[in-house]
Motif scaffolding. Structure first.
Motif, PDB file in Angstrom:
ATOM      1  N   GLN A  40      53.956  53.241  49.762  1.00 36.08           N
ATOM      2  CA  GLN A  40      53.065  51.844  49.828  1.00 36.08           C
ATOM      3  C   GLN A  40      52.726  51.553  51.244  1.00 36.08           C
ATOM      4  O   GLN A  40      53.117  52.096  52.392  1.00 36.08           O
ATOM      5  CB  GLN A  40      53.991  50.521  49.338  1.00 36.08           C
ATOM      6  N   ILE A  41      51.768  50.762  51.572  1.00 35.57           N
ATOM      7  CA  ILE A  41      51.384  50.442  52.812  1.00 35.57           C
ATOM      8  C   ILE A  41      51.587  48.869  52.951  1.00 35.57           C
ATOM      9  O   ILE A  41      51.286  48.153  52.224  1.00 35.57           O
ATOM     10  CB  ILE A  41      49.808  50.348  52.934  1.00 35.57           C
ATOM     11  N   TRP A  42      52.592  48.803  54.135  1.00 35.04           N
ATOM     12  CA  TRP A  42      52.991  47.192  54.310  1.00 35.04           C
ATOM     13  C   TRP A  42      52.692  46.844  55.766  1.00 35.04           C
ATOM     14  O   TRP A  42      52.514  47.518  56.461  1.00 35.04           O
ATOM     15  CB  TRP A  42      54.644  47.152  54.290  1.00 35.04           C
ATOM     16  N   ALA A  43      52.397  45.546  55.778  1.00 34.12           N
ATOM     17  CA  ALA A  43      51.964  44.945  57.151  1.00 34.12           C
ATOM     18  C   ALA A  43      52.244  43.566  57.247  1.00 34.12           C
ATOM     19  O   ALA A  43      52.664  42.847  56.312  1.00 34.12           O
ATOM     20  CB  ALA A  43      50.687  45.119  57.450  1.00 34.12           C
ATOM     21  N   GLY A  44      52.555  43.085  58.609  1.00 36.49           N
ATOM     22  CA  GLY A  44      52.895  41.469  58.386  1.00 36.49           C
ATOM     23  C   GLY A  44      54.190  41.144  59.005  1.00 36.49           C
ATOM     24  O   GLY A  44      54.894  41.936  59.044  1.00 36.49           O
ATOM     25  N   ILE A  45      54.177  39.586  59.226  1.00 35.58           N
ATOM     26  CA  ILE A  45      55.502  39.210  59.442  1.00 35.58           C
ATOM     27  C   ILE A  45      55.684  38.143  58.658  1.00 35.58           C
ATOM     28  O   ILE A  45      55.164  36.930  58.561  1.00 35.58           O
ATOM     29  CB  ILE A  45      55.388  38.631  60.923  1.00 35.58           C
ATOM     30  N   PRO A  46      56.763  37.986  57.955  1.00 36.76           N
ATOM     31  CA  PRO A  46      57.417  39.460  57.521  1.00 36.76           C
ATOM     32  C   PRO A  46      56.610  40.335  56.639  1.00 36.76           C
ATOM     33  O   PRO A  46      55.719  39.926  56.201  1.00 36.76           O
ATOM     34  CB  PRO A  46      58.465  39.025  56.394  1.00 36.76           C
ATOM     35  N   ALA A  47      56.676  41.727  56.805  1.00 35.02           N
ATOM     36  CA  ALA A  47      56.015  42.605  56.243  1.00 35.02           C
ATOM     37  C   ALA A  47      55.916  42.395  54.681  1.00 35.02           C
ATOM     38  O   ALA A  47      56.881  42.109  54.042  1.00 35.02           O
ATOM     39  CB  ALA A  47      56.576  43.975  56.406  1.00 35.02           C
ATOM     40  N   ARG A  48      54.577  42.702  54.152  1.00 33.99           N
ATOM     41  CA  ARG A  48      54.336  42.614  52.847  1.00 33.99           C
ATOM     42  C   ARG A  48      53.501  43.728  52.296  1.00 33.99           C
ATOM     43  O   ARG A  48      52.879  44.314  53.059  1.00 33.99           O
ATOM     44  CB  ARG A  48      53.963  41.273  52.270  1.00 33.99           C
ATOM     45  N   HIS A  49      53.661  44.196  50.872  1.00 34.58           N
ATOM     46  CA  HIS A  49      52.919  45.088  50.514  1.00 34.58           C
ATOM     47  C   HIS A  49      51.299  44.704  50.232  1.00 34.58           C
ATOM     48  O   HIS A  49      50.730  43.645  50.097  1.00 34.58           O
ATOM     49  CB  HIS A  49      53.259  45.252  48.941  1.00 34.58           C
ATOM     50  N   LEU A  50      50.797  45.531  51.069  1.00 29.52           N
ATOM     51  CA  LEU A  50      49.021  45.607  50.965  1.00 29.52           C
ATOM     52  C   LEU A  50      48.741  46.141  50.005  1.00 29.52           C
ATOM     53  O   LEU A  50      47.652  45.804  49.286  1.00 29.52           O
ATOM     54  CB  LEU A  50      48.633  45.912  52.368  1.00 29.52           C
TER      55      LEU A  50
END
Length: 186
Positions: free
Chosen positions: A143-153
Motif C-alpha cells: 500500500q501507499i501511505w502519506a500524511g499526518i497521521p499517515a493514511r492509505h492513499l
C-alpha cells in the motif's frame, strides 16, 4: 574515475564501505550488502537484510528489523513509545519506560524523506510511505501511505502483480543496478 553502478567494481566498493560503516557503528546483524550512511544514528541491535539502504541523518531506535531491498530516505526516524505518560503525580521523566515493542519493516519498502515511524508498528512488504508522513499504526503490504497521521492513499500493485513481484523477489530474478544521479536540465 566514474564507476559503472551496475558493475562488479562498484558493487564491491559499495559493499566494502558498508562493512566499514557497520563495524564503526557496532552493527552485527546487517547483511554485507546493506548500506548505512555514516551520519545516521542507529541502534546496534538493528537487523537489516540484503541491499537495505539507510540514508543520511536517520535515527533508528532499538528493536528494529528491516527487510531486504528496503530504502530509507534521509532523516527517517523510528522513535517513540518509550516513556510512560499516564502516571498521575509523577513527571514523565521519572515514570520509567514501558516494555519496548519491536518495529518491523518488510522487504522492498520505500520510506520517504523525513518520515517518522512510531516504534512498535509493522510496515508490510512493498509499502511506500510518502515524505513527511507520521506512521502511528500498522501498514498492510503493498500500500501507499502519506500524511499526518499517515493514511492509505492507494495500492501499489494489483493482487496479480503482487504475486508476480513477490515471486521475482524470492527468485532474485532482477539485475542489481544502483540509481544514477541525473543532471537537471532547464
Amino acid at each position: 574515475m566514474k564507476l559503472n553502478r551496475s558493475g562488479r567494481l562498484y558493487q564491491a566498493a559499495r559493499q566494502a564501505r558498508g562493512v566499514l560503516v557497520a563495524r564503526s557503528k557496532s552493527l552485527r546483524d546487517i547483511a554485507p550488502t546493506a548500506s548505512v550512511h555514516h551520519s545516521s544514528r542507529v541502534s546496534p541491535d538493528l537487523v537489516a537484510g540484503d541491499y537495505v539502504y539507510i540514508g543520511p541523518d536517520c535515527t533508528i531506535a532499538p528493536g528494529v528489523s528491516i527487510g531486504s531491498y528496503t530504502l530509507l530516505a534521509p532523516r527517517v526516524a523510528i522513535i517513540g513509545d518509550d516513556h510512560s505518560v499516564n502516571v498521575v503525580g509523577t513527571p514523565i521523566q521519572f515514570t520509567g519506560r514501558p516494555p519496548q515493542q519491536r518495529t518491523r519493516i518488510g522487504r522492498d519498502a520505500w520510506i520517504g524523506y523525513g518520515v517518522v515511524i512510531v516504534r512498535g508498528v509493522t510496515i508490510g512488504n512493498g509499502v511506500v510511505i510518502g515524505a513527511g508522513a507520521v506512521v502511528t499504526r500498522d501498514v498492510p503490504p503493498y500500500q501507499i501511505w502519506a500524511g499526518i497521521p499517515a493514511r492509505h492513499l492507494r495500492d501499489r500493485f494489483t493482487p496479480d502483480e503482487q504475486v508476480r513481484h513477490e515471486s521475482s523477489l524470492d527468485a532474485q530474478d532482477f539485475t542489481v543496478t544502483f540509481a544514477h544521479t541525473q543532471a537537471i536540465h532547464d
